[in-house]
Design an enzyme around this catalytic site. Structure first.
Site, PDB file in Angstrom:
ATOM      1  N   ARG A   1       0.814  -1.214   0.000  1.00 43.61           N
ATOM      2  CA  ARG A   1       0.000   0.000   0.000  1.00 43.61           C
ATOM      3  C   ARG A   1       0.844   1.257   0.000  1.00 43.61           C
ATOM      4  O   ARG A   1       0.287   2.364   0.005  1.00 43.61           O
ATOM      5  CB  ARG A   1      -0.873   0.007   1.240  1.00 43.61           C
ATOM      6  CG  ARG A   1      -2.352  -0.258   0.947  1.00 43.61           C
ATOM      7  CD  ARG A   1      -3.024  -0.271   2.270  1.00 43.61           C
ATOM      8  NE  ARG A   1      -4.409  -0.025   2.300  1.00 43.61           N
ATOM      9  CZ  ARG A   1      -5.333  -0.976   2.392  1.00 43.61           C
ATOM     10  NH1 ARG A   1      -5.017  -2.233   2.288  1.00 43.61           N
ATOM     11  NH2 ARG A   1      -6.586  -0.646   2.560  1.00 43.61           N
TER      12      ARG A   1
ATOM     13  N   ARG B   1     -17.519  -3.456  10.925  1.00 49.29           N
ATOM     14  CA  ARG B   1     -16.180  -2.872  10.900  1.00 49.29           C
ATOM     15  C   ARG B   1     -16.235  -1.433  11.391  1.00 49.29           C
ATOM     16  O   ARG B   1     -17.003  -0.626  10.885  1.00 49.29           O
ATOM     17  CB  ARG B   1     -15.615  -2.919   9.474  1.00 49.29           C
ATOM     18  CG  ARG B   1     -14.839  -4.188   9.211  1.00 49.29           C
ATOM     19  CD  ARG B   1     -14.320  -4.251   7.808  1.00 49.29           C
ATOM     20  NE  ARG B   1     -13.435  -3.140   7.454  1.00 49.29           N
ATOM     21  CZ  ARG B   1     -12.634  -3.157   6.396  1.00 49.29           C
ATOM     22  NH1 ARG B   1     -12.611  -4.211   5.603  1.00 49.29           N
ATOM     23  NH2 ARG B   1     -11.875  -2.123   6.124  1.00 49.29           N
TER      24      ARG B   1
HETATM   25  P1  ADP Z   1     -10.071  -1.470   2.659  1.00 47.61           P
HETATM   26  O1  ADP Z   1      -9.188  -1.735   1.485  1.00 47.61           O
HETATM   27  O2  ADP Z   1     -11.499  -1.818   2.396  1.00 47.61           O
HETATM   28  O3  ADP Z   1      -9.882  -0.106   3.245  1.00 47.61           O
HETATM   29  P2  ADP Z   1      -8.519  -3.315   4.336  1.00 47.61           P
HETATM   30  O4  ADP Z   1      -9.187  -4.406   5.068  1.00 47.61           O
HETATM   31  O5  ADP Z   1      -7.587  -3.686   3.244  1.00 47.61           O
HETATM   32  O6  ADP Z   1      -9.701  -2.410   3.839  1.00 47.61           O
HETATM   33  O7  ADP Z   1      -7.714  -2.378   5.342  1.00 47.61           O
HETATM   34  C1  ADP Z   1      -8.314  -1.816   6.493  1.00 47.61           C
HETATM   35  C2  ADP Z   1      -7.311  -0.942   7.247  1.00 47.61           C
HETATM   36  O8  ADP Z   1      -6.185  -1.760   7.667  1.00 47.61           O
HETATM   37  C3  ADP Z   1      -6.658   0.175   6.444  1.00 47.61           C
HETATM   38  O9  ADP Z   1      -7.448   1.343   6.440  1.00 47.61           O
HETATM   39  C4  ADP Z   1      -5.323   0.362   7.182  1.00 47.61           C
HETATM   40  O10 ADP Z   1      -5.484   1.091   8.382  1.00 47.61           O
HETATM   41  C5  ADP Z   1      -4.951  -1.052   7.558  1.00 47.61           C
HETATM   42  N1  ADP Z   1      -4.120  -1.702   6.526  1.00 47.61           N
HETATM   43  C6  ADP Z   1      -4.481  -2.774   5.746  1.00 47.61           C
HETATM   44  N2  ADP Z   1      -3.491  -3.119   4.910  1.00 47.61           N
HETATM   45  C7  ADP Z   1      -2.474  -2.249   5.145  1.00 47.61           C
HETATM   46  C8  ADP Z   1      -1.170  -2.060   4.613  1.00 47.61           C
HETATM   47  N3  ADP Z   1      -0.696  -2.856   3.627  1.00 47.61           N
HETATM   48  N4  ADP Z   1      -0.407  -1.052   5.087  1.00 47.61           N
HETATM   49  C9  ADP Z   1      -0.838  -0.252   6.058  1.00 47.61           C
HETATM   50  N5  ADP Z   1      -2.061  -0.364   6.621  1.00 47.61           N
HETATM   51  C10 ADP Z   1      -2.874  -1.340   6.178  1.00 47.61           C
END
Ligand code: ADP
Length: 193
Positions: A89, A134
């Site tokens: 990300r 969530r």
């Molecule tokens: P969405 O893509 O629907 O926002 P995710 O389940 O992928 O949901 O992620 C939810 C939260 O988890 C993000 O808003 C972030 O805070 C955290 N998160 C998930 N993946 C990462 C990542 N690769 N790096 C940093 N934070 C992450």
């Protein structure tokens, strides 16, 4: 090995489509969102730290997420390949992932980017908030998550575009139609298992 990144903004359908890909191609699914939520539920030190960021719609620090991914990859030595969902990300995460895979004599083969208009993303996430339980699916936090996507995550697309690995896929049709478009790209590399 075949390694795929499913890329796209919050609400673009990565989770849903990952399930379809996993069933069809027998790849190991690694979702940082799911892994983090699991840590939060178990009240681990990592989960307690991560929750502070997640509840604000901010990205969890790179070193936390990269460490988590590294151990997950090591737990699955016999994988046919991985599908990374919600990771990398940031550009730093992408560079770390490239190194981790290189160390295992493999690499990312393909990055599929789900393209969905912004208003539709918001509608979907608000809709999901009604049932997902969530804590980050409410209007204020959703806006922050989309902003984080634009400021930090969009750069990941350029990182893989430079390597010639990025394919954009229209993600605003039905789940089935979108999966057909994704499968058409994956089939160029790997046949259904
Ligand atoms: P969405 O893509 O629907 O926002 P995710 O389940 O992928 O949901 O992620 C939810 C939260 O988890 C993000 O808003 C972030 O805070 C955290 N998160 C998930 N993946 C990462 C990542 N690769 N790096 C940093 N934070 C992450």
């Amino acid at each position: 090995m075949f390694n795929l990144i499913l890329f796209g903004p919050p609400g673009s359908g990565k989770g849903t489509q990952s399930e379809n890909v996993v069933k069809t191609y027998r790849l190991q699914h690694i979702s940082t969102g799911d892994l983090l939520r699991d840590e939060v539920t178990r009240h681990t030190p990592l989960g307690v730290e991560a929750k502070k960021y997640m509840d604000q719609g901010l990205l969890v620090p790179d070193e936390v997420v990269i460490g988590m991914i590294s151990s997950k990859i090591d737990e699955l030595p016999d994988a046919r390949g991985f599908i990374f969902d919600g990771f990398p990300r940031t550009k730093a995460q992408a560079e770390a992932l490239d190194k981790l895979l290189e160390f295992k004599n493999t690499s990312i083969n393909l990055v599929l980017s789900l393209e969905v208009p912004e208003q539709q993303l918001i509608d979907r996430l608000v809709g999901r908030g009604a049932t997902s339980g969530r804590s980050d699916d409410n209007a204020e936090v959703i806006t922050k998550r989309i902003k984080e996507y634009h400021t930090k995550t969009a750069a990941v697309a350029s990182h893989y575009a430079e390597q010639g690995k990025l394919e954009r896929v229209k993600g605003d049709n039905s789940i089935e139609d979108t999966f057909r478009l994704l499968a058409k790209q994956i089939d160029k590399y790997l046949l259904p298992a």
